[in-house]
Motif scaffolding. Structure first.
Motif, mmCIF file in Angstrom:
data_model
loop_
_atom_site.group_PDB
_atom_site.id
_atom_site.type_symbol
_atom_site.label_atom_id
_atom_site.label_comp_id
_atom_site.label_asym_id
_atom_site.label_seq_id
_atom_site.Cartn_x
_atom_site.Cartn_y
_atom_site.Cartn_z
ATOM 1 N N LEU A 51 -49.963 -17.259 -70.284
ATOM 2 C CA LEU A 51 -50.893 -17.981 -71.158
ATOM 3 C C LEU A 51 -50.429 -17.937 -72.613
ATOM 4 N N GLU A 52 -49.795 -16.830 -72.993
ATOM 5 C CA GLU A 52 -49.280 -16.741 -74.355
ATOM 6 C C GLU A 52 -48.205 -17.819 -74.574
ATOM 7 N N GLY A 53 -47.306 -17.954 -73.585
ATOM 8 C CA GLY A 53 -46.241 -18.968 -73.683
ATOM 9 C C GLY A 53 -46.823 -20.377 -73.759
ATOM 10 N N LEU A 54 -47.835 -20.623 -72.928
ATOM 11 C CA LEU A 54 -48.447 -21.958 -72.896
ATOM 12 C C LEU A 54 -49.142 -22.271 -74.221
ATOM 13 N N ALA A 55 -49.939 -21.290 -74.704
ATOM 14 C CA ALA A 55 -50.682 -21.499 -75.946
ATOM 15 C C ALA A 55 -49.718 -21.652 -77.122
ATOM 16 N N GLN A 56 -48.645 -20.841 -77.107
ATOM 17 C CA GLN A 56 -47.676 -20.909 -78.192
ATOM 18 C C GLN A 56 -47.013 -22.283 -78.257
ATOM 19 N N PHE A 57 -46.774 -22.864 -77.089
ATOM 20 C CA PHE A 57 -46.165 -24.200 -77.034
ATOM 21 C C PHE A 57 -47.097 -25.233 -77.684
ATOM 22 N N LEU A 58 -48.379 -25.183 -77.317
ATOM 23 C CA LEU A 58 -49.342 -26.138 -77.878
ATOM 24 C C LEU A 58 -49.480 -25.960 -79.388
ATOM 25 N N VAL A 59 -49.523 -24.703 -79.819
ATOM 26 C CA VAL A 59 -49.646 -24.427 -81.255
ATOM 27 C C VAL A 59 -48.389 -24.919 -81.979
ATOM 28 N N GLY A 60 -47.219 -24.679 -81.380
ATOM 29 C CA GLY A 60 -45.950 -25.101 -81.984
ATOM 30 C C GLY A 60 -45.871 -26.603 -82.202
ATOM 31 N N LEU A 61 -46.386 -27.370 -81.239
ATOM 32 C CA LEU A 61 -46.324 -28.833 -81.358
ATOM 33 C C LEU A 61 -47.191 -29.359 -82.501
ATOM 34 N N ARG A 62 -48.138 -28.537 -82.957
ATOM 35 C CA ARG A 62 -49.009 -28.992 -84.055
ATOM 36 C C ARG A 62 -48.723 -28.222 -85.347
ATOM 37 N N ASP A 63 -47.577 -27.567 -85.401
ATOM 38 C CA ASP A 63 -47.233 -26.811 -86.609
ATOM 39 C C ASP A 63 -46.988 -27.784 -87.775
ATOM 40 N N PRO A 64 -47.789 -27.673 -88.859
ATOM 41 C CA PRO A 64 -47.698 -28.663 -89.940
ATOM 42 C C PRO A 64 -46.308 -28.748 -90.578
ATOM 43 N N GLN A 65 -45.659 -27.582 -90.725
ATOM 44 C CA GLN A 65 -44.340 -27.576 -91.366
ATOM 45 C C GLN A 65 -43.302 -28.310 -90.501
ATOM 46 N N LEU A 66 -43.336 -27.986 -89.201
ATOM 47 C CA LEU A 66 -42.414 -28.634 -88.274
ATOM 48 C C LEU A 66 -42.694 -30.139 -88.207
ATOM 49 N N LEU A 67 -43.968 -30.484 -88.200
ATOM 50 C CA LEU A 67 -44.358 -31.892 -88.108
ATOM 51 C C LEU A 67 -43.872 -32.679 -89.328
ATOM 52 N N ALA A 68 -43.941 -32.032 -90.497
ATOM 53 C CA ALA A 68 -43.464 -32.695 -91.721
ATOM 54 C C ALA A 68 -41.953 -32.931 -91.638
ATOM 55 N N GLN A 69 -41.224 -31.934 -91.137
ATOM 56 C CA GLN A 69 -39.762 -32.092 -90.953
ATOM 57 C C GLN A 69 -39.474 -33.203 -89.954
ATOM 58 N N PHE A 70 -40.267 -33.213 -88.889
ATOM 59 C CA PHE A 70 -40.116 -34.199 -87.817
ATOM 60 C C PHE A 70 -40.329 -35.616 -88.358
#
Lengths: 270, 276
Positions: B242-261
């Motif tokens: 569950l940690e891996g799954l939740a971390q994936f979902l959180v990662g996809l909405r990371d504002p910093q990463l999204l701005a780079q994307f």
């Protein structure tokens, strides 16, 4: 000598006859003239009619050539749209192409990987051909059974190609969690998150590009291989018309329904 | 009718807001709780695993409930960002993603077992560096998984291999049926849009009903795969999953990463490497 005499005698005789029938001849001349005039007039009328008919045919031919050109032009436009304009070049294009800003009911009704499903274009021809009033030449051709078999065969083949792309896309969606290193376990070995996202999106770009090519292939098959020129034109008109009706309805639904909601009671998150 | 509309508005709220709140609870409350329980091996771990699992289950229940209002917006959720959208299958995560994540933990174990014979000190050290400070149970969670678990994963995957293509076929058949029906109506009304409109609308509505049914089945599949994984794994395994799954979902909405994307100019259709 004897021959000369005969001629002279005959000449006299003819002269005599002509004198005798001078009045009649005069009359006869007038009639011949009238007949000639009549014939001339008739011929001229006939020529005129031929000319008119040829002009009409030429006009129709021009219309046909124009139709052919219009169909060709529209196919070229579809090619430019699907195979050049609507392929992703940057990361942010991918989502925009997979979920274009169409009303959601239109997306849910018609789309597959962002636009019309290729086999559904062929289903549209099938639907039109099954209705007796339309695609008349398609139906009335003696080998219409052969045409229907060809269409079923094409639908079958198109579905296989779609299924291959569905599987490629599912593979990406099912394994992205392993390739994008949000997990601290993967972080050290797999490089930056953006780099990994780029490589996953590249795979999706391949799928989208293949899907766009498949859409154009379906359209080209319908217009060039399956249908006659007039039927192809009718198909293209219907293709646009149906999409327009569904688009209008979906836009209206989006406006009427507003944003999708969920019951407040069951949606407490804590 | 207006009264009913207002009553609905009062007792319901936009799914977008619900999703945002759901995500924030996951990111700011449940994932940190689970992580702290994992690292401290406190007795609350079981509770926190169950809370996170229930959080996912309640999300799918909310999706089901909202489907009756407008399934099309749930299948094409405008509130998801450009990084999330391409990874959505019928409106949410592909069910294979859950089993693949589980497999990745199991396969990591297989690889470790292979190297065990030679006792590759570097590998062990690498793992312990990551697992440093974590209790032995967590560190050893995927060591020698029970035969029961591997059999169960095989069974779940086997079921998915039957159900996923069937759902995809249903979507395709519904689209084919809609297009053929609409084409026939179009001909019947000789291409007059206004005349054909009511029957076309009826056909689209019938299609939407089928899409609701497909969407509910897809969610049922996601929910049951999650529930089966949690019931087949130990509490430590479940926690890491569950940690891996939740971390994936959180990662996809990371504002910093999204701005780079969003600002990334690197072309997609040319061979390239990103140096970051």
């Amino acid at each position: 000598m004897a021959r000369k005499f005969v001629i002279e005698e005959c000449g006299d005789e003819i002269d005599g006859i002509s004198e005798k029938f001078q009045c009649l001849a005069l009359h006869k001349n007038q009639t011949a003239k009238r007949v000639e005039e009549f014939l001339l007039e008739n011929q001229s009328l006939w020529r005129q009619e031929q000319k008119n008919r040829a002009a009409k045919l030429e006009k129709q031919l021009k219309v046909r050539w124009e139709l052919e050109e219009l169909i060709e032009e529209q196919l070229n436009r579809f090619h430019a749209h699907y195979c050049r304009a609507m392929v992703p070049t940057q990361l942010k294009d991918v989502a925009r192409l997979l979920m274009p800003k169409w009303p959601p009911q239109e997306l849910a009704s018609l789309t597959w990987l962002g636009d019309w499903r290729p086999s559904a274009m062929l289903n549209l021809v099938h639907g039109l051909a099954c209705s007796s009033l339309s695609l008349t030449s398609y139906l009335s051709e003696s080998d219409s059974m052969g045409n229907k078999q060809l269409l079923s065969q094409l639908i079958h083949e198109m579905r296989i190609e779609e299924a291959i792309l569905d599987e490629e896309m599912a593979e990406i969606q099912a394994t992205c969690i392993l390739h994008i290193p949000f997990n601290p376990i993967n972080n050290s070995s797999s490089g930056s998150a953006l780099g990994c996202i780029h490589s996953e999106f590249k795979k999706i770009e391949h799928v989208i590009t293949k899907a766009q090519n498949l859409r154009f292939k379906a359209l080209e098959l319908v217009v060039k291989k399956v249908l006659s020129q007039t039927d192809a034109a009718e198909f293209l008109v219907t293709f646009e018309g149906i999409q327009d009706v569904i688009h209008q309805y979906a836009a209206n639904q989006r406006f009427q329904k507003g944003p999708v909601t969920v019951s407040a009671k069951v949606s407490k998150c804590t | 009718m207006l009264k009913a509309l207002f009553a609905r508005k009062k007792s319901s709220r936009p799914f977008k807001d619900y999703h945002s709140e759901w995500f924030n609870t996951l990111k700011n409350t449940l994932l940190p709780l689970l992580r702290s329980s994992i690292s401290d091996s406190v007795p609350t771990l079981f509770t926190h695993v169950e809370m996170l699992h229930q959080h996912f289950q309640s999300y799918y229940e909310a999706l089901d409930l909202a489907a009756s209002h407008d399934v099309s917006q749930l299948l094409f959720p405008y509130w998801r960002n450009s990084l999330e959208k391409p990874f959505l299958w019928l409106g949410d995560l592909h069910p294979y993603l859950f089993t693949n994540l589980l497999r990745s933990f199991l396969e990591d174990t297989d690889e470790e077992e292979e190297t065990d014979d030679e006792f590759n000190a570097d590998v062990v050290r690498e793992n312990y560096k990551y697992l440093f400070g974590k209790p032995w149970e967590v560190a050893m969670a995927w060591k020698n998984p029970s035969r029961n678990l591997t059999t169960r994963v095989d069974q779940i995957e086997c079921g998915l291999r039957l159900m996923v293509p069937a759902l995809v076929d249903r979507v395709r058949n519904a689209q084919a049926g809609l297009v053929e029906r609409v084409a026939e109506d179009w001909v019947r009304y000789q291409g007059r849009k206004e005349a054909a409109r009511p029957v076309i609308v009826e056909a689209v509505e019938a299609k939407m009903e089928e899409m609701v049914s497909v969407f509910l089945d897809a969610n049922r599949m996601r929910r049951s795969v999650l529930a089966e994984i949690i019931s087949a794994t130990s509490v430590y395994q479940g926690a890491l999953f569950l940690e891996g799954l939740a971390q994936f979902l959180v990662g996809l909405r990371d504002p910093q990463l999204l701005a780079q994307f969003e600002s990334c100019q690197m072309p997609l259709n040319k061979p390239s490497r990103i140096a970051l």
